[in-house]
Design a protein around this motif. Structure first.
Motif, PDB file in Angstrom:
ATOM      1  N   PRO A 147      96.243  16.021  62.422  1.00 29.92           N
ATOM      2  CA  PRO A 147      94.771  15.564  62.876  1.00 29.92           C
ATOM      3  C   PRO A 147      94.022  15.512  61.447  1.00 29.92           C
ATOM      4  CG  PRO A 147      95.441  17.062  64.531  1.00 29.92           C
ATOM      5  CD  PRO A 147      96.346  17.101  63.746  1.00 29.92           C
ATOM      6  N   GLN A 148      93.469  14.338  61.003  1.00 28.82           N
ATOM      7  CA  GLN A 148      92.457  14.480  59.793  1.00 28.82           C
ATOM      8  C   GLN A 148      91.505  13.238  59.884  1.00 28.82           C
ATOM      9  OE1 GLN A 148      95.573  13.010  56.673  1.00 28.82           O
ATOM     10  NE2 GLN A 148      96.541  14.074  57.867  1.00 28.82           N
ATOM     11  N   ASP A 149      90.523  13.443  59.126  1.00 27.75           N
ATOM     12  CA  ASP A 149      89.542  12.321  59.119  1.00 27.75           C
ATOM     13  C   ASP A 149      90.248  11.475  58.183  1.00 27.75           C
ATOM     14  OD1 ASP A 149      87.702  13.424  60.880  1.00 27.75           O
ATOM     15  OD2 ASP A 149      86.602  14.175  59.400  1.00 27.75           O
ATOM     16  N   VAL A 150      90.902  10.033  58.848  1.00 28.95           N
ATOM     17  CA  VAL A 150      91.143   8.943  58.186  1.00 28.95           C
ATOM     18  C   VAL A 150      90.448   8.110  57.521  1.00 28.95           C
ATOM     19  CG1 VAL A 150      93.545   9.658  58.866  1.00 28.95           C
ATOM     20  CG2 VAL A 150      92.197   7.976  60.207  1.00 28.95           C
ATOM     21  N   VAL A 151      89.358   7.935  58.276  1.00 31.97           N
ATOM     22  CA  VAL A 151      88.112   6.812  57.987  1.00 31.97           C
ATOM     23  C   VAL A 151      87.024   7.545  57.977  1.00 31.97           C
ATOM     24  CG1 VAL A 151      87.495   4.740  58.411  1.00 31.97           C
ATOM     25  CG2 VAL A 151      89.679   4.872  58.715  1.00 31.97           C
ATOM     26  N   VAL A 152      86.274   7.305  56.867  1.00 36.16           N
ATOM     27  CA  VAL A 152      84.875   7.450  56.789  1.00 36.16           C
ATOM     28  C   VAL A 152      84.223   6.476  56.285  1.00 36.16           C
ATOM     29  CG1 VAL A 152      83.209   9.288  55.783  1.00 36.16           C
ATOM     30  CG2 VAL A 152      85.432  10.038  56.327  1.00 36.16           C
ATOM     31  N   SER A 153      83.075   6.090  57.016  1.00 36.39           N
ATOM     32  CA  SER A 153      82.496   4.713  56.779  1.00 36.39           C
ATOM     33  C   SER A 153      81.099   5.140  56.879  1.00 36.39           C
ATOM     34  CB  SER A 153      82.799   3.469  57.423  1.00 36.39           C
ATOM     35  OG  SER A 153      82.213   2.357  56.890  1.00 36.39           O
ATOM     36  N   ILE A 154      80.063   4.773  55.710  1.00 32.51           N
ATOM     37  CA  ILE A 154      78.858   5.022  55.819  1.00 32.51           C
ATOM     38  C   ILE A 154      78.058   3.563  55.409  1.00 32.51           C
ATOM     39  CG2 ILE A 154      76.985   5.940  54.677  1.00 32.51           C
ATOM     40  CD1 ILE A 154      78.739   8.096  53.757  1.00 32.51           C
ATOM     41  N   GLN A 155      77.021   3.116  56.527  1.00 30.18           N
ATOM     42  CA  GLN A 155      76.212   1.983  56.546  1.00 30.18           C
ATOM     43  C   GLN A 155      74.847   2.219  56.157  1.00 30.18           C
ATOM     44  OE1 GLN A 155      78.054   2.299  59.982  1.00 30.18           O
ATOM     45  NE2 GLN A 155      79.951   2.087  58.617  1.00 30.18           N
ATOM     46  N   TYR A 156      74.411   1.515  55.428  1.00 32.24           N
ATOM     47  CA  TYR A 156      72.945   1.319  54.899  1.00 32.24           C
ATOM     48  C   TYR A 156      72.194   0.324  55.405  1.00 32.24           C
ATOM     49  CZ  TYR A 156      74.430   5.014  51.474  1.00 32.24           C
ATOM     50  OH  TYR A 156      74.882   5.917  50.968  1.00 32.24           O
ATOM     51  N   TYR A 157      71.206   0.469  56.349  1.00 26.55           N
ATOM     52  CA  TYR A 157      70.444  -0.449  57.145  1.00 26.55           C
ATOM     53  C   TYR A 157      68.891  -0.469  56.512  1.00 26.55           C
ATOM     54  CZ  TYR A 157      74.154  -0.747  60.678  1.00 26.55           C
ATOM     55  OH  TYR A 157      75.380  -1.061  61.258  1.00 26.55           O
ATOM     56  N   SER A 158      68.656  -1.719  55.953  1.00 25.69           N
ATOM     57  CA  SER A 158      67.405  -1.721  55.681  1.00 25.69           C
ATOM     58  C   SER A 158      66.369  -2.607  56.407  1.00 25.69           C
ATOM     59  CB  SER A 158      67.110  -2.559  53.976  1.00 25.69           C
ATOM     60  OG  SER A 158      65.896  -2.767  53.636  1.00 25.69           O
ATOM     61  N   LYS A 159      65.230  -2.214  56.778  1.00 25.61           N
ATOM     62  CA  LYS A 159      64.346  -2.488  57.769  1.00 25.61           C
ATOM     63  C   LYS A 159      63.806  -4.103  57.450  1.00 25.61           C
ATOM     64  CE  LYS A 159      60.304  -1.764  60.658  1.00 25.61           C
ATOM     65  NZ  LYS A 159      59.390  -0.603  60.901  1.00 25.61           N
ATOM     66  N   ASN A 160      64.167  -5.049  58.343  1.00 26.92           N
ATOM     67  CA  ASN A 160      63.934  -6.509  58.150  1.00 26.92           C
ATOM     68  C   ASN A 160      64.912  -7.078  57.376  1.00 26.92           C
ATOM     69  OD1 ASN A 160      61.324  -6.027  59.796  1.00 26.92           O
ATOM     70  ND2 ASN A 160      60.288  -5.382  57.917  1.00 26.92           N
ATOM     71  N   ILE A 161      65.858  -6.592  57.085  1.00 25.43           N
ATOM     72  CA  ILE A 161      66.998  -7.412  56.400  1.00 25.43           C
ATOM     73  C   ILE A 161      68.135  -7.258  57.202  1.00 25.43           C
ATOM     74  CG2 ILE A 161      68.263  -7.174  54.276  1.00 25.43           C
ATOM     75  CD1 ILE A 161      65.974  -6.148  52.644  1.00 25.43           C
ATOM     76  N   GLY A 162      68.656  -5.984  57.328  1.00 25.81           N
ATOM     77  CA  GLY A 162      69.858  -5.602  57.883  1.00 25.81           C
ATOM     78  C   GLY A 162      70.873  -4.672  57.359  1.00 25.81           C
ATOM     79  N   MET A 163      72.110  -4.661  57.426  1.00 22.68           N
ATOM     80  CA  MET A 163      73.016  -3.871  56.770  1.00 22.68           C
ATOM     81  C   MET A 163      73.011  -4.300  55.297  1.00 22.68           C
ATOM     82  SD  MET A 163      75.901  -2.648  55.333  1.00 22.68           S
ATOM     83  CE  MET A 163      77.179  -4.149  55.483  1.00 22.68           C
ATOM     84  N   VAL A 164      72.779  -3.609  54.387  1.00 26.88           N
ATOM     85  CA  VAL A 164      72.688  -3.906  52.914  1.00 26.88           C
ATOM     86  C   VAL A 164      74.064  -3.469  52.061  1.00 26.88           C
ATOM     87  CG1 VAL A 164      70.287  -4.420  52.937  1.00 26.88           C
ATOM     88  CG2 VAL A 164      71.229  -2.040  52.116  1.00 26.88           C
ATOM     89  N   TYR A 165      74.458  -2.174  52.671  1.00 26.87           N
ATOM     90  CA  TYR A 165      75.721  -1.992  51.764  1.00 26.87           C
ATOM     91  C   TYR A 165      76.542  -0.929  52.780  1.00 26.87           C
ATOM     92  CZ  TYR A 165      78.067   1.459  48.648  1.00 26.87           C
ATOM     93  OH  TYR A 165      79.023   2.405  47.798  1.00 26.87           O
ATOM     94  N   THR A 166      77.687  -1.069  52.574  1.00 23.07           N
ATOM     95  CA  THR A 166      78.677  -0.041  53.289  1.00 23.07           C
ATOM     96  C   THR A 166      79.838   0.410  52.263  1.00 23.07           C
ATOM     97  OG1 THR A 166      78.449  -1.391  55.308  1.00 23.07           O
ATOM     98  CG2 THR A 166      80.438  -0.053  55.053  1.00 23.07           C
ATOM     99  N   ASN A 167      79.883   1.758  52.451  1.00 25.53           N
ATOM    100  CA  ASN A 167      81.140   2.366  51.609  1.00 25.53           C
ATOM    101  C   ASN A 167      82.061   2.970  52.575  1.00 25.53           C
ATOM    102  OD1 ASN A 167      81.841   5.351  50.568  1.00 25.53           O
ATOM    103  ND2 ASN A 167      81.965   3.735  48.898  1.00 25.53           N
ATOM    104  N   THR A 168      83.271   2.546  52.563  1.00 31.04           N
ATOM    105  CA  THR A 168      84.322   3.120  53.381  1.00 31.04           C
ATOM    106  C   THR A 168      85.689   3.581  52.583  1.00 31.04           C
ATOM    107  OG1 THR A 168      83.632   1.135  54.928  1.00 31.04           O
ATOM    108  CG2 THR A 168      86.094   2.350  55.511  1.00 31.04           C
ATOM    109  N   THR A 169      85.883   4.962  53.125  1.00 35.28           N
ATOM    110  CA  THR A 169      86.994   5.632  52.547  1.00 35.28           C
ATOM    111  C   THR A 169      88.139   5.619  53.633  1.00 35.28           C
ATOM    112  OG1 THR A 169      85.502   6.992  51.141  1.00 35.28           O
ATOM    113  CG2 THR A 169      87.884   7.633  51.306  1.00 35.28           C
TER     114      THR A 169
END
Length: 266
Positions: free
Chosen positions: A209-231
């Motif tokens: 067992p291990q964390d094989v995926v870590v994804s961080i999404q950044y949401y900006s108000k009135n715009i939407g998802m502006v940046y995602t970093n996935t390892t």
């Protein structure tokens, strides 16, 4: 097929086959992903040997289990984690949360035929506190990989992170009123093999067992998802004692970034 693709596919399978065990939400409709029909976002997708462009848009209304959603689509087969997760699925506001539902079909030849459904998976909650768990799902997926019957035991969580008054994306773009969400996938993989001089098939662990995926999404108000970093990373067990040689690398790691390029929202 590379094992990295297997891991990414595992996350996609989990995301599109399960529903959250915590859909609680209160407050007004969120505007961190504006869902007006015709809204669109294009993303620059940068990763290992990848430099592509995704185009995600709100296509139309769709009804799933008597509930109305917005159908999201991409112009072409998406490369990025976020666009791939949204493509051909329905999304709706409930309280201050964004819930994802629909079906997903993916067929990589005869090796990984997938046709699964999801039911109101929480991907975002506007009024969540820092480190609040939004969803947690666990289960088992059985899949064949080049003749090996794989058993994938997973736990996937989505967690609200901090709110940023101002956020500068790694590509230099500045956004205001940004909320972060982290998605993690913990995965254990086992298989059954036949070992010489052992009369019955043996179940062995390919990956602890291990964390094989870590994804961080950044949401900006009135715009939407502006940046995602996935390892995506993994480390396999040493199976030499069993005389087993898998057609996959012993370990792997890659990072993918999705940068908002252009957008149009109502």
């Amino acid at each position: 097929m590379k094992f990295k693709l297997l891991i990414a596919l595992a996350l996609f399978t989990v995301l599109t086959s399960c529903s959250s065990d915590d859909n609680s939400n209160t407050g007004g409709s969120t505007n961190y992903l504006p869902l007006g029909t015709g809204n669109f976002w294009t993303y620059k997708v940068i990763g290992v040997n990848v430099s592509e462009r995704d185009s995600l848009y709100v296509a139309n209304d769709t009804v799933i289990n008597a509930k109305t959603y917005k159908k999201l689509k991409t112009l072409n087969q998406p490369f990025g984690f976020f666009s791939n997760s949204m493509n051909n699925n329905g999304i709706r506001n409930e309280g201050s949360s964004l819930l994802l539902s629909g079906t997903a079909g993916l067929n990589l030849g005869d090796t990984f035929p997938i046709d699964l459904s999801l039911n109101d998976f929480v991907i975002f909650k506007e009024n969540a506190s820092n480190n609040e768990q939004l969803s947690s799902i666990s289960g088992v997926i059985n899949q064949d990989f080049q003749g090996y019957p794989l058993n994938l035991a997973y736990t996937m969580k989505s967690t609200a992170m901090e709110t940023l008054p101002s956020f500068t994306s790694p590509d230099g773009e500045v956004y205001t009123d940004v909320k972060k969400v982290k998605t993690t996938l913990n995965l254990k993989i086992s298989t059954t093999v036949t070992i010489p001089n052992i009369p019955i098939p043996l179940t062995i662990t390919i990956m602890n067992p291990q964390d094989v995926v870590v994804s961080i999404q950044y949401y900006s108000k009135n715009i939407g998802m502006v940046y995602t970093n996935t390892t995506i990373s993994y480390e396999l067990q040493d199976l030499s004692q069993y005389g087993v040689t898998l057609p996959i690398p012993q370990s792997g790691s890659q990072i993918q970034d999705e940068f908002l390029d252009t957008y149009q929202v109502d």
